[in-house]
Structure formats: structure tokens, C-alpha cells
Enzyme design. Structure first.
Site, PDB file in Angstrom:
ATOM      1  N   HIS A  85      49.297  35.527  27.414  1.00  0.00           N
ATOM      2  CA  HIS A  85      48.243  34.880  28.546  1.00  0.00           C
ATOM      3  C   HIS A  85      48.930  34.089  29.500  1.00  0.00           C
ATOM      4  O   HIS A  85      48.739  34.287  31.062  1.00  0.00           O
ATOM      5  CB  HIS A  85      46.918  34.277  27.894  1.00  0.00           C
ATOM      6  N   GLU A  89      49.311  35.275  33.705  1.00  0.00           N
ATOM      7  CA  GLU A  89      48.874  34.283  34.734  1.00  0.00           C
ATOM      8  C   GLU A  89      50.004  34.199  35.796  1.00  0.00           C
ATOM      9  O   GLU A  89      49.845  34.030  36.834  1.00  0.00           O
ATOM     10  CB  GLU A  89      48.306  33.027  34.191  1.00  0.00           C
ATOM     11  N   LYS A  92      51.090  37.004  37.714  1.00  0.00           N
ATOM     12  CA  LYS A  92      50.278  37.372  38.966  1.00  0.00           C
ATOM     13  C   LYS A  92      50.546  36.451  40.015  1.00  0.00           C
ATOM     14  O   LYS A  92      50.659  37.046  41.021  1.00  0.00           O
ATOM     15  CB  LYS A  92      48.702  37.292  38.351  1.00  0.00           C
ATOM     16  N   ASN A  93      50.554  35.195  39.929  1.00  0.00           N
ATOM     17  CA  ASN A  93      50.816  34.352  40.848  1.00  0.00           C
ATOM     18  C   ASN A  93      52.116  34.797  41.533  1.00  0.00           C
ATOM     19  O   ASN A  93      52.116  34.703  42.806  1.00  0.00           O
ATOM     20  CB  ASN A  93      51.045  32.891  40.362  1.00  0.00           C
TER      21      ASN A  93
END
Length: 178
Positions: A85, A89, A92-93
Site C-alpha cells: 500500500h 501510493e 501513483k504520485n
């Protein structure tokens, strides 16, 4: 809240009816494969990036395991879903910034370095998304802070009417990785 959830879930996995994976101790994998989890998170983020932009940056991974041997995978006791996780995240950034910065030009690869020493494990992700201004550094690990800009009404409506989750703008990617 994450810590409390972790403790409750660990207790339930160890003492409850939940069935843990074979080699796990509850949720904890004593031999969590760092690069394996990074690759899974990258692939998931890449699929999401493709849905939003029609492309994604490639990834190069370099490992150094000076604790055991150079050619031995980097393993440690950890909760694989948490590692996944956190990297999902962060990828994605990184992908959003890299794709937006590249425009129609050549897109540079994401570079991940995983290094294990006797004392610790270091994981570094480098991208070519342009960085964050020094004035914003104090906000990086605050929940709800985002460099993606406001999620405008058109984007919000498109996401609401779609099963595609947003790629960025929620403001919890970095805080959850801390």
C-alpha cells in the site's frame, strides 16, 4: 488508527478463525520479499496510470544486499500488504508527476534502489516529475495535502460516474508511507 487496526488484525489472525498464509505469523511475513512487493505495487499503479493517461513510466530496480550476499533477495519480517500500500501510493504520485512533466516528450524511467545492510533497509524511489517546491516541504506528510492541485468538477464527475479510482489528489500517499 493504522497501528490499532494492525494490532487488532494481528491478534485475530493469530488467535481467531482467520487463516493466515502458510509461512506468515498472523499478517507478518517473516520473509517478505521487498522487491516482489515493490513490483506488484508498481504494476497496479501502472495500470491505473494507463487508465488516466494512456501511458506510464517504466521502472528500473537496483538492489544491494550487503547484509547477506549481493545476489540474495532483500527479505525482512514485515506486513506485505502495508508495504504494498505504501509503494502503491508513492508510485501513483511519482507516475502522475512524471507523465505530466514529460508531456508528449520522452518519458524517463522511475528508478528504485533497495539496499539492505546489517542495520537497516533503505528504499529510494527517484523520478523525473519535477520535484516539489521548497516552500511546500513542511506540508508533505500532512494528510489532505496534495501537489496534484484541486480535483476539479469535471474530474470529480468522471470519477463518480466511473469505476476508475483517481490517480492523485487525495492527500494521503506520503503520510501513510511514513
Amino acid at each position: 488508527k493504522i497501528s490499532l487496526r494492525m494490532l487488532v488484525n494481528q491478534h485475530l489472525y493469530v488467535h481467531g478463525a482467520n487463516i493466515a498464509k502458510p509461512r506468515h505469523v498472523g499478517q507478518i511475513d517473516p520473509y517478505c520479499d521487498v522487491v516482489g512487493e515493490i513490483k506488484k505495487a508498481y504494476n497496479e499503479a501502472a495500470r491505473l496510470c494507463d487508465m488516466h493517461y494512456g501511458k506510464h513510466p517504466q521502472m528500473k530496480v537496483v538492489t544491494n544486499n550487503s547484509a547477506e550476499a549481493v545476489d540474495v533477495p532483500v527479505l525482512f519480517a514485515y506486513v506485505p500488504s502495508h508495504l504494498h500500500h505504501m509503494f502503491f501510493e508513492i508510485f501513483k504520485n511519482s507516475m502522475r508527476a512524471t507523465v505530466e512533466k514529460s508531456g508528449e516528450g520522452e518519458m524517463r524511467d522511475l528508478e528504485v534502489m533497495v539496499s539492505k545492510s546489517e542495520a537497516d533497509i533503505t528504499i529510494r524511489l527517484s523520478d523525473f516529475g519535477g520535484g516539489i517546491s521548497r516552500s511546500q516541504m513542511g506540508n508533505l506528510f500532512k494528510y489532505m495535502f496534495t501537489t496534484a492541485g484541486r480535483v476539479d468538477k469535471a474530474h470529480a464527475d468522471a470519477v463518480r460516474g466511473s469505476s476508475t479510482p483517481p490517480l492523485a489528489g487525495l492527500g494521503y500517499g506520503l503520510p501513510v508511507s511514513r
